[in-house]
Each structure stands twice: as C-alpha cells, then as structure tokens.
Write an enzyme that holds these catalytic residues in place. Structure first.
Site, short mmCIF file in Angstrom:
data_model
loop_
_atom_site.label_atom_id
_atom_site.label_comp_id
_atom_site.label_asym_id
_atom_site.label_seq_id
_atom_site.Cartn_x
_atom_site.Cartn_y
_atom_site.Cartn_z
N ALA A 84 23.57 17.06 24.21
CA ALA A 84 23.62 17.32 26.00
C ALA A 84 23.68 16.32 26.74
CB ALA A 84 22.13 18.08 26.04
N GLU A 105 33.84 9.66 20.79
CA GLU A 105 33.21 10.70 20.94
C GLU A 105 33.31 12.02 20.26
OE1 GLU A 105 33.16 11.74 25.42
OE2 GLU A 105 32.29 13.89 24.88
C1 DQA Z 1 27.35 19.30 20.88
C2 DQA Z 1 27.86 20.00 22.05
C3 DQA Z 1 26.86 19.96 23.50
O1 DQA Z 1 27.52 20.44 24.41
C4 DQA Z 1 25.31 20.29 23.01
O2 DQA Z 1 24.63 20.15 24.25
C5 DQA Z 1 24.92 19.92 21.84
C6 DQA Z 1 25.88 19.62 20.72
C7 DQA Z 1 28.34 19.39 19.72
O3 DQA Z 1 28.24 18.73 18.87
O4 DQA Z 1 28.81 20.57 19.61
O5 DQA Z 1 23.98 19.56 21.87
O6 DQA Z 1 27.55 17.93 21.42
#
Ligand code: DQA
Length: 152
Positions: A84, A105
């Site tokens: 998040a 990322e």
């Molecule tokens: C996440 C995607 C994010 O939007 C979300 O808040 C997560 C997991 C993913 O790995 O898909 O906690 O990073």
C-alpha cells in the site's frame, strides 16, 4: 550452483505492509502462496543467479525506510513490493532515491487493472522498472531483471 565470493552481489528484498498475511489474505487477488514460499523461491533463484538476498517484511513505513538506508552499507540493488505504501509514501521513494541503488518495483496483482488509486506509484518514476500482475512470479521476474541490470 554458482559459487559465492567476497564479490558476490547482495540484493535487499523488501515486502511492505500486510504481505505477511499472504496465503490467507484476499486469495482471489493475491493467490495462496505464503510470504515464506515467495522468499524460498527467491532464495533458490538467487542461488542459481549467483547473488545473495536479504529479505525483510514490515508493516511500518519507518522500518522500511531504515532498511533502504541500511542497504547502502552492503547491498547493490533493491527488489521491493512496497504494497500500500506504493500509493502513499514519498518517504520510501526518497529513501530509494537517496541510496541511488537500482531498484525494481514488483506487485503480485496488476495494479493497473484495479481501483484507480492503485494505478499511481510514487516509486515507479525512480525505479529501473515495475513488474506487476504475475503473482509470485513478479518477484522472480523482478530479481532476474535486477540482476541483469547489475551486470550491465
Ligand atoms: C500489492 C498491490 C497494492 O495495491 C496493495 O496495497 C498491496 C499489494 C501487490 O503486490 O499486488 O498490499 O503491492
């Protein structure tokens, strides 16, 4: 298996908030693989690629910033799923930028096909790249991409 040496590259792998719950957390979105499972697969791939990884999961933004700063001492790259904090954290972006280490990322889900607020990443503009939507394979693809980048 590649031999490790004093010159072996080390990569910091960071998992952001709520990723400790993988396996039971919204399995329809994030699948059934646990964080331990992801780390085990990364460790195996790292061995094949001849790099070391150090993994950390934290629900705390400050702990993640501290770990990113700490990477400067002994890591050559960062693989990060900020979870998040991707969508909220200038502090994590600034910490990665401050290290000037190459960062990849990753996200399990395709953040571009979900709620509008997930499409924006503070980190993406300063990352080498972003990989999302492939479940646990996003991490493995990300590690391969980061190692390739370090070899350039
Ligand atoms: C996440 C995607 C994010 O939007 C979300 O808040 C997560 C997991 C993913 O790995 O898909 O906690 O990073």
């Amino acid at each position: 298996m590649s031999a490790m040496s004093a010159e072996t590259r080390r990569i910091l792998v960071l998992h952001g908030p709520n990723l400790n719950l993988l396996g039971t957390r919204e399995p329809g979105v994030y699948g059934s693989t646990t964080l331990e499972g992801i780390n085990a697969a990364l460790t195996q791939l790292a061995r094949e690629l001849g790099v070391e990884i150090r993994t950390l999961q934290s629900n705390s933004e400050g702990a993640l910033v501290d770990a990113i700063q700490g990477a400067l001492a002994d890591c050559q790259g960062i693989l990060i799923n900020p979870a998040a904090y991707t969508h909220t954290s200038v502090a994590i972006r600034d910490a990665v930028a401050a290290t000037a280490l190459p960062a990849v990322e990753v996200h399990l889900s395709n953040i571009h096909s979900r709620e509008a607020f997930r499409t924006h990443s503070y980190l993406a503009p300063i990352a080498v790249g972003q990989i999302c939507g492939f479940g646990p394979d996003s991490y493995l693809l990300g590690l391969r991409a980061l190692v390739r980048q370090l070899e350039k």
